[in-house]
Design a protein around this motif. Sequence first.
Motif, short mmCIF file in Angstrom:
data_model
loop_
_atom_site.label_atom_id
_atom_site.label_comp_id
_atom_site.label_asym_id
_atom_site.label_seq_id
_atom_site.Cartn_x
_atom_site.Cartn_y
_atom_site.Cartn_z
N ARG A 143 38.12 44.34 38.81
CA ARG A 143 37.54 43.45 38.91
C ARG A 143 37.35 42.36 37.98
O ARG A 143 36.73 42.37 36.95
CB ARG A 143 36.76 43.08 39.38
N CYS A 144 38.05 40.67 37.50
CA CYS A 144 38.26 40.53 36.81
C CYS A 144 36.58 39.76 36.17
O CYS A 144 35.66 38.88 37.89
CB CYS A 144 38.97 38.78 36.62
N THR A 145 36.00 39.35 35.21
CA THR A 145 34.39 39.08 35.09
C THR A 145 34.84 37.67 34.44
O THR A 145 33.83 36.48 35.52
CB THR A 145 33.67 39.76 33.93
N LYS A 146 36.30 36.75 34.41
CA LYS A 146 36.10 35.24 34.93
C LYS A 146 36.59 34.64 35.92
O LYS A 146 36.51 33.98 36.48
CB LYS A 146 37.59 35.13 33.41
N CYS A 147 37.54 35.43 36.15
CA CYS A 147 38.63 34.75 37.55
C CYS A 147 38.48 35.05 38.84
O CYS A 147 38.55 34.84 39.70
CB CYS A 147 39.92 34.59 37.12
N GLY A 148 37.96 36.46 38.68
CA GLY A 148 37.17 36.95 40.29
C GLY A 148 38.33 38.24 40.24
O GLY A 148 38.61 38.58 42.05
N ARG A 184 41.25 44.63 30.28
CA ARG A 184 41.69 43.02 30.75
C ARG A 184 42.38 41.76 31.54
O ARG A 184 43.09 43.52 32.16
CB ARG A 184 41.91 42.07 29.20
N CYS A 185 42.07 41.32 32.22
CA CYS A 185 42.76 40.70 33.40
C CYS A 185 44.47 40.44 33.11
O CYS A 185 44.11 39.92 31.83
CB CYS A 185 42.54 39.53 33.75
N VAL A 186 45.40 40.42 34.09
CA VAL A 186 46.43 39.83 33.85
C VAL A 186 46.88 38.26 33.52
O VAL A 186 47.95 37.94 33.65
CB VAL A 186 47.84 40.69 34.03
N LYS A 187 45.88 38.34 34.83
CA LYS A 187 46.13 36.66 35.21
C LYS A 187 45.18 35.52 33.89
O LYS A 187 45.84 35.16 33.61
CB LYS A 187 45.50 36.69 36.65
N CYS A 188 44.40 36.22 33.33
CA CYS A 188 43.67 34.97 32.60
C CYS A 188 43.03 35.63 31.45
O CYS A 188 42.91 34.87 31.08
CB CYS A 188 42.47 34.85 33.71
N ALA A 189 42.93 36.95 30.86
CA ALA A 189 42.83 37.65 29.77
C ALA A 189 41.52 38.10 29.50
O ALA A 189 41.13 38.49 28.82
CB ALA A 189 43.40 36.94 28.37
ZN ZN Z 1 40.96 37.37 35.65
#
Ligand code: ZN
Length: 279
Positions: A143-148, A184-189
């Motif tokens: 789970r991305c801590t920035k964009c979820g 890291r998130c592929v959508k928002c890093a």
């Molecule tokens: Zn993200």
Amino acid sequence: MASSSLAGKVRKQPISDMAAFRTVFQKSKHVVALTGAGISAESGIPTFRGAGGLWRKYNAQDLATPGAFLANPSLVWEFYSYRRDLVLSKKPNPAHHALAKAEAQLATEGRRLVVITQNIDELHRDAGTKNLLELHGTLFRTRCTKCGDIAENRASPICPALAGKGAPDPEVPDARIPEQDLPRCVKCAGLLRPHVVWFGESLDPDVLMAAQQELDQCDLCLVIGTSSVVYPAAMFAPAVADRGVPVAEFNIESTPGTENFGFHFEGFCGSTLPKALGV
Ligand code: ZN
Ligand code: BJW
């Protein structure tokens, strides 16, 4: 059945009469199996508490918190990276298979068996269990801590910086990986975290509601390989027992829940459970 007085309540001692259990099981129409780390112990996956619960010099429960991740995401990722790789090398054991077989068999008779697990190792799925609620998430989602964003992820290593890291021996130094090199998130890093439920975090309300519905409707509950100390799961089976529904515990030892239950089968659940379910 023996009785004892505890805190003003008269409690019956659980019995370990397999024939009596089999009679109850054969009449049941809706079985809930609540499982914990002990069911995967015979697959070679350490339990959360007790002898297997240490990773390096840390208690597993001290790493499974949002505070630990905030303070040291590198250390927590090493811990989860190790567990992902370990689990990828393991297989379901006779206890997982017994539940999957019983589910399939009961379904042919218009009966239902559902597994509510606290485990994050997906071994119930691997064994073929279909009716499955994973209370604490899974090792194989992030789970991305920035964009979820929530994503499936079975990569090994999960990122280049974690290759060869995560060894459990106490003398191994922590890798101290810079945050930008962690998954890291592929959508928002943004920084990814394991999509699991840590202490102090809420369980997924949909999963919790589905579990509650199963528990409200069941006419037999099996409690398998859990120390019954972590809430809310720890209160599920005692609440079922309180409404007069039979509860059978399968564990290598007694737990704080034992006194609430009608049956207690002591031993390795890879042996006791297939016998109990007749599969
Ligand atoms: Zn993200
Ligand atoms: C065998 C065997 C063999 C071995 N055959 N058997 C009410 C009262 C007090 C505290 C709380 C409360 N409500 C909430 C809390 C706080 C907290 C909590 O419960 N704390 C307690 C420790 C006191 N709960 C939470 O924070 C939960 N969130 C929540 O309720 O949100 C609302 C809220 C928050 C705060 C306050 C109030 C409300 C979230 C809990 C999330 C737990 N997460 C973990 C980590 C998941 C990710 C990961 O794995 O890394 O889940 S902790 C860890 O414990 C993991 C496990 O799923 C869970 C349960 O452990 P389990 O499965 O029982 O394993 P073990 O190792 O303890 O036991 C193994 C058993 O197997 C033993 O009995 C062995 O004997 C047996 N065994 N081999 C049969 N072969």
